[in-house]
Design a protein around this motif. Sequence first.
Motif, PDB file in Angstrom:
ATOM      1  N   GLN A 217      -6.283   1.531   8.649  1.00  7.77           N
ATOM      2  CA  GLN A 217      -5.704   0.376   9.160  1.00  7.77           C
ATOM      3  C   GLN A 217      -5.626  -0.699   7.922  1.00  7.77           C
ATOM      4  OE1 GLN A 217      -8.840  -1.908  11.307  1.00  7.77           O
ATOM      5  NE2 GLN A 217     -10.172  -1.067  10.099  1.00  7.77           N
ATOM      6  N   PHE A 218      -4.580  -1.351   7.797  1.00  5.65           N
ATOM      7  CA  PHE A 218      -4.167  -2.314   6.720  1.00  5.65           C
ATOM      8  C   PHE A 218      -4.531  -3.570   7.118  1.00  5.65           C
ATOM      9  CE2 PHE A 218      -1.246  -4.452   3.857  1.00  5.65           C
ATOM     10  CZ  PHE A 218      -1.183  -3.434   2.764  1.00  5.65           C
ATOM     11  N   GLY A 219      -5.968  -4.164   7.078  1.00 13.03           N
ATOM     12  CA  GLY A 219      -6.507  -5.063   7.166  1.00 13.03           C
ATOM     13  C   GLY A 219      -6.539  -6.311   6.318  1.00 13.03           C
ATOM     14  N   SER A 220      -7.417  -7.259   6.470  1.00 17.48           N
ATOM     15  CA  SER A 220      -6.901  -8.609   5.981  1.00 17.48           C
ATOM     16  C   SER A 220      -7.195  -8.420   4.317  1.00 17.48           C
ATOM     17  CB  SER A 220      -7.704  -9.595   6.574  1.00 17.48           C
ATOM     18  OG  SER A 220      -9.324  -9.400   6.330  1.00 17.48           O
ATOM     19  N   TYR A 221      -8.224  -7.660   4.070  1.00 15.36           N
ATOM     20  CA  TYR A 221      -8.495  -7.539   2.564  1.00 15.36           C
ATOM     21  C   TYR A 221      -7.158  -6.760   1.960  1.00 15.36           C
ATOM     22  CZ  TYR A 221     -13.071  -9.055   3.184  1.00 15.36           C
ATOM     23  OH  TYR A 221     -14.327  -9.598   3.455  1.00 15.36           O
ATOM     24  N   ALA A 222      -6.636  -5.721   2.661  1.00 12.44           N
ATOM     25  CA  ALA A 222      -5.553  -4.960   1.938  1.00 12.44           C
ATOM     26  C   ALA A 222      -4.167  -5.984   1.900  1.00 12.44           C
ATOM     27  CB  ALA A 222      -5.285  -3.831   3.045  1.00 12.44           C
ATOM     28  N   TRP A 223      -4.188  -6.994   2.934  1.00 11.42           N
ATOM     29  CA  TRP A 223      -3.173  -7.597   2.672  1.00 11.42           C
ATOM     30  C   TRP A 223      -3.086  -8.773   1.673  1.00 11.42           C
ATOM     31  CZ3 TRP A 223       1.592  -7.392   4.359  1.00 11.42           C
ATOM     32  CH2 TRP A 223       1.961  -6.784   5.395  1.00 11.42           C
ATOM     33  N   THR A 224      -4.363  -9.147   1.273  1.00 11.63           N
ATOM     34  CA  THR A 224      -4.643 -10.068   0.321  1.00 11.63           C
ATOM     35  C   THR A 224      -4.436  -9.350  -0.833  1.00 11.63           C
ATOM     36  OG1 THR A 224      -6.304 -11.112   1.794  1.00 11.63           O
ATOM     37  CG2 THR A 224      -6.652 -11.573  -0.721  1.00 11.63           C
TER      38      THR A 224
END
Length: 152
Positions: free
Chosen positions: A13-20
């Motif tokens: 999954q491409f979560g919020s940390y990855a997006w940041t």
Amino acid sequence: MGFFDYFITVSPQFGSYAWTFFIVQILLVASGAYFIWLHTERNVARATFFRQLGIALLIVGGFGVALGVARMLNVPTFNQRFWFYIQLVIELILGGYVVYYMRNVLPELARNARTRTPAPRQNPAAAAPATPRPVATTGRREARRERKRKSK
């Protein structure tokens, strides 16, 4: 889950940390491009520093963007967490070095570049005139070349 397993586990999954992380990498690439092509500085030492900083940001940020895209595409090898931690450590080391360089080295270089006197320019009128070349008499091509040389 152990310490080693945490770093090598594939995270689909491409979560919020990855997006940041991904957005920060895009900002690094954009700031690197700005420092290379748009930033102007009158001081030679600072201009050189910002150009080199732009190149470093472009390289590090570009690698981070490539990691982010690989994670978005769910490439299993590059989807492991340790890649992002390695990238984070590299960026922290780069940031620390930039802060050190800006605080300790750059002020002295900028001061030396500002106080250094430029070399005196030679007045073209005082220079010895060049000896004239003989006119080419061998053919049309050489004559045209000679006329072009004379007109310059």
